[in-house]
Design a protein around this motif. Sequence first.
Motif, PDB file in Angstrom:
ATOM      1  N   VAL A 216       1.121  -1.365   0.337  1.00 10.07           N
ATOM      2  CA  VAL A 216       0.051   0.128   0.090  1.00 10.07           C
ATOM      3  C   VAL A 216       1.268   1.015  -0.145  1.00 10.07           C
ATOM      4  O   VAL A 216       0.494   2.491  -0.716  1.00 10.07           O
ATOM      5  CB  VAL A 216      -1.109   0.260   1.299  1.00 10.07           C
ATOM      6  CG1 VAL A 216      -1.517   1.497   1.293  1.00 10.07           C
ATOM      7  CG2 VAL A 216      -1.915  -1.022   1.335  1.00 10.07           C
ATOM      8  N   ALA A 217       1.983   1.795   1.067  1.00  6.34           N
ATOM      9  CA  ALA A 217       3.135   2.689   1.238  1.00  6.34           C
ATOM     10  C   ALA A 217       3.981   2.410  -1.199  1.00  6.34           C
ATOM     11  O   ALA A 217       3.490   3.784  -1.008  1.00  6.34           O
ATOM     12  CB  ALA A 217       3.454   2.756   1.812  1.00  6.34           C
ATOM     13  N   LYS A 218       4.159   1.421  -1.306  1.00  3.36           N
ATOM     14  CA  LYS A 218       4.467   1.164  -2.321  1.00  3.36           C
ATOM     15  C   LYS A 218       3.414   2.238  -3.817  1.00  3.36           C
ATOM     16  O   LYS A 218       3.916   3.359  -4.526  1.00  3.36           O
ATOM     17  CB  LYS A 218       5.230  -0.088  -3.020  1.00  3.36           C
ATOM     18  CG  LYS A 218       6.197   0.049  -1.954  1.00  3.36           C
ATOM     19  CD  LYS A 218       7.354  -1.409  -2.404  1.00  3.36           C
ATOM     20  CE  LYS A 218       8.109  -1.407  -1.481  1.00  3.36           C
ATOM     21  NZ  LYS A 218       8.714  -3.066  -1.339  1.00  3.36           N
ATOM     22  N   LEU A 219       2.650   1.802  -3.748  1.00  2.36           N
ATOM     23  CA  LEU A 219       1.371   1.953  -4.395  1.00  2.36           C
ATOM     24  C   LEU A 219       0.868   3.502  -4.415  1.00  2.36           C
ATOM     25  O   LEU A 219       0.804   4.398  -5.188  1.00  2.36           O
ATOM     26  CB  LEU A 219       0.157   1.525  -4.299  1.00  2.36           C
ATOM     27  CG  LEU A 219       0.434  -0.014  -4.934  1.00  2.36           C
ATOM     28  CD1 LEU A 219      -1.547  -0.644  -4.388  1.00  2.36           C
ATOM     29  CD2 LEU A 219       0.190  -0.336  -6.340  1.00  2.36           C
ATOM     30  N   GLN A 241       1.287   0.873  14.849  1.00  2.55           N
ATOM     31  CA  GLN A 241       2.832   1.372  14.481  1.00  2.55           C
ATOM     32  C   GLN A 241       3.579   1.183  12.673  1.00  2.55           C
ATOM     33  O   GLN A 241       3.992   2.227  12.739  1.00  2.55           O
ATOM     34  CB  GLN A 241       3.402   0.617  15.768  1.00  2.55           C
ATOM     35  CG  GLN A 241       4.830   1.683  16.181  1.00  2.55           C
ATOM     36  CD  GLN A 241       4.322   3.195  16.011  1.00  2.55           C
ATOM     37  OE1 GLN A 241       3.328   3.348  16.565  1.00  2.55           O
ATOM     38  NE2 GLN A 241       5.520   3.719  16.024  1.00  2.55           N
ATOM     39  N   ARG A 242       3.322   0.672  12.286  1.00  3.97           N
ATOM     40  CA  ARG A 242       3.824  -0.111  11.523  1.00  3.97           C
ATOM     41  C   ARG A 242       2.946   1.459  10.193  1.00  3.97           C
ATOM     42  O   ARG A 242       4.186   1.729   9.424  1.00  3.97           O
ATOM     43  CB  ARG A 242       3.876  -1.416  10.874  1.00  3.97           C
ATOM     44  CG  ARG A 242       4.829  -1.509   9.524  1.00  3.97           C
ATOM     45  CD  ARG A 242       6.203  -1.304   9.776  1.00  3.97           C
ATOM     46  NE  ARG A 242       6.812  -1.413   8.377  1.00  3.97           N
ATOM     47  CZ  ARG A 242       7.971  -0.659   7.790  1.00  3.97           C
ATOM     48  NH1 ARG A 242       8.517  -0.065   8.337  1.00  3.97           N
ATOM     49  NH2 ARG A 242       8.339  -1.168   6.172  1.00  3.97           N
ATOM     50  N   VAL A 243       1.916   0.650  10.005  1.00  6.00           N
ATOM     51  CA  VAL A 243       1.545   2.275   9.967  1.00  6.00           C
ATOM     52  C   VAL A 243       1.611   4.026   9.385  1.00  6.00           C
ATOM     53  O   VAL A 243       2.004   4.406   8.488  1.00  6.00           O
ATOM     54  CB  VAL A 243      -0.064   1.613   9.299  1.00  6.00           C
ATOM     55  CG1 VAL A 243      -1.211   3.145   9.117  1.00  6.00           C
ATOM     56  CG2 VAL A 243      -1.022   0.415   9.158  1.00  6.00           C
ATOM     57  N   ARG A 244       1.655   3.929  11.521  1.00  2.46           N
ATOM     58  CA  ARG A 244       2.463   5.203  10.889  1.00  2.46           C
ATOM     59  C   ARG A 244       2.963   5.334  10.542  1.00  2.46           C
ATOM     60  O   ARG A 244       4.200   6.970  10.314  1.00  2.46           O
ATOM     61  CB  ARG A 244       2.162   5.257  12.942  1.00  2.46           C
ATOM     62  CG  ARG A 244       1.908   6.589  13.047  1.00  2.46           C
ATOM     63  CD  ARG A 244       2.078   6.665  15.182  1.00  2.46           C
ATOM     64  NE  ARG A 244       0.703   5.847  15.028  1.00  2.46           N
ATOM     65  CZ  ARG A 244       0.079   5.265  15.518  1.00  2.46           C
ATOM     66  NH1 ARG A 244       1.654   4.581  16.187  1.00  2.46           N
ATOM     67  NH2 ARG A 244      -0.615   4.944  15.988  1.00  2.46           N
ATOM     68  N   GLN A 245       4.972   4.399  10.712  1.00  2.66           N
ATOM     69  CA  GLN A 245       5.610   4.581   9.898  1.00  2.66           C
ATOM     70  C   GLN A 245       5.687   4.418   9.042  1.00  2.66           C
ATOM     71  O   GLN A 245       6.718   5.738   8.237  1.00  2.66           O
ATOM     72  CB  GLN A 245       6.805   3.598  10.448  1.00  2.66           C
ATOM     73  CG  GLN A 245       6.550   3.451  12.180  1.00  2.66           C
ATOM     74  CD  GLN A 245       7.516   2.148  12.816  1.00  2.66           C
ATOM     75  OE1 GLN A 245       8.035   1.143  11.935  1.00  2.66           O
ATOM     76  NE2 GLN A 245       8.394   1.686  13.417  1.00  2.66           N
ATOM     77  N   LEU A 246       4.767   4.341   7.981  1.00  2.00           N
ATOM     78  CA  LEU A 246       4.927   4.588   6.322  1.00  2.00           C
ATOM     79  C   LEU A 246       4.258   5.537   6.424  1.00  2.00           C
ATOM     80  O   LEU A 246       4.071   5.963   4.890  1.00  2.00           O
ATOM     81  CB  LEU A 246       4.803   3.432   5.886  1.00  2.00           C
ATOM     82  CG  LEU A 246       5.324   1.732   6.042  1.00  2.00           C
ATOM     83  CD1 LEU A 246       4.341   0.713   5.691  1.00  2.00           C
ATOM     84  CD2 LEU A 246       6.614   1.648   5.252  1.00  2.00           C
ATOM     85  N   ASN A 247       3.629   6.195   7.091  1.00  2.00           N
ATOM     86  CA  ASN A 247       2.677   7.626   6.691  1.00  2.00           C
ATOM     87  C   ASN A 247       0.876   7.175   6.175  1.00  2.00           C
ATOM     88  O   ASN A 247       1.077   8.027   5.363  1.00  2.00           O
ATOM     89  CB  ASN A 247       3.419   8.280   6.350  1.00  2.00           C
ATOM     90  CG  ASN A 247       3.072   9.728   5.808  1.00  2.00           C
ATOM     91  OD1 ASN A 247       1.917  10.329   6.861  1.00  2.00           O
ATOM     92  ND2 ASN A 247       3.192  10.432   4.935  1.00  2.00           N
ATOM     93  N   ILE A 248       0.705   5.800   5.944  1.00  4.75           N
ATOM     94  CA  ILE A 248      -0.318   5.681   5.575  1.00  4.75           C
ATOM     95  C   ILE A 248      -0.968   5.545   6.320  1.00  4.75           C
ATOM     96  O   ILE A 248      -2.274   4.149   6.211  1.00  4.75           O
ATOM     97  CB  ILE A 248       0.260   4.701   4.340  1.00  4.75           C
ATOM     98  CG1 ILE A 248       0.225   3.127   5.352  1.00  4.75           C
ATOM     99  CG2 ILE A 248       1.053   4.715   3.227  1.00  4.75           C
ATOM    100  CD1 ILE A 248       0.618   1.582   4.645  1.00  4.75           C
TER     101      ILE A 248
END
Length: 406
Positions: A216-219, A241-248
């Motif tokens: 999702v982050a790469k898209l 937390q991972r979603v937050r780090q990836l700003n998504i």
Amino acid sequence: MRLLIVQYGGDYREAFQRLSKNGTETYHSQKYVINSIVEISQQIEEATLLCCQTKESYNEVLQDGLRAIGAGLDPYKHKREILKLIEEQNPTHLLIHAPIPGIFNWAIQNKVRTIGLLADSFLTTSFRQKFKNYLLARLLNNKQIEWIGNHGINACLSLQEIGVNPEKIIPYDWVHAITPEYYSPKKFRQNVNTWNLVYVGAVAEVKGVGDVIEAVAKLKTRNISVNLQVVGGGEIDYYTQRVRQLNIEDCVKFLGLMGNQTVMNLMREADIVVVPSRHEYPEACPFTIYEAFCVHTPIVASNHPVFKGNLQDGINAMIFPAGDSTALAASVEKLISNPEIYERLSEASSKSWEQLQIPVKWAEFINCWLHNSSNNQDWLFKHRLTSGMYNSWFSRDNQGYYSKPI
């Protein structure tokens, strides 16, 4: 006759109480399983449902002839305690729902009539795995273990591959109340601003949750807008937390556990169902695939070995190498940019669902084994992996995995 059913996880008491109250299923065929075991319990002295890993320990009679036990224990780490619970039930018939060697060994030593009904595949990539599989196969081949069922043909062939005698392996399934006839194939949505993805299953690394989040982050970096809904329990705090780090954070929602019909509705409303399981996860044939086919929503799935023959790239799914989030993102992008492929996959859902169907159902298997008449024995023999009944399945697997002749 005293039947004991042992399962690794779950909570039969909670499921029984919830279904009695409002009929809501949180997992596919939950109502079918509970209703079936209630019916079986009325024909014998007692049926007991033992779940090893529960949040709390309990031992309760749910109704006359039906008992539920929650051990609150890991059967691999607390084998002695689990075996003590099993021994206390004094079963005449034992059904084991997980490949736990200690329980099968107990059944053999105590000469209890036993079957296994698994939903697992088995890795053979390391020496340690091969040795564990060899020891498990030795147990399963013991004459005290009368039959070994597994969920789906590939999962059964996985058992054969580790050395289990195919003469005693029977593919089985649960009942599917909803079929593709309830829904129509989908048309490609034109001029879409945001595409909707859904993942259903345990929220864990081996299930590929991290891979789909990274996709999702790469898209997003390629200005392709997608929303991902994650349905299921597990490591939600970690992945939040991972979603937050990836700003998504605006692209991913964790919905937790939901009723099965609600999940089906989410799948129908979504543009894509993602099944990203990594090879190390012992999949059989996940219900997510059945249900995505039912609602005609195209699937993007990993190349997990147990999916081969059931999912074929560009025919009824888009396939990417497990663990490769870049390839996962590319599969999603290809699907949402090609109306012909999208509609072809949706159209193929009905036939793909039909090809997954297996004649042996869970309760029927148990009843034929419990009531050991010559007719029931003949029926079980007729549905063995070696019976020839499944030859049409082998002919349609042109990808060369688990398709060797029996």
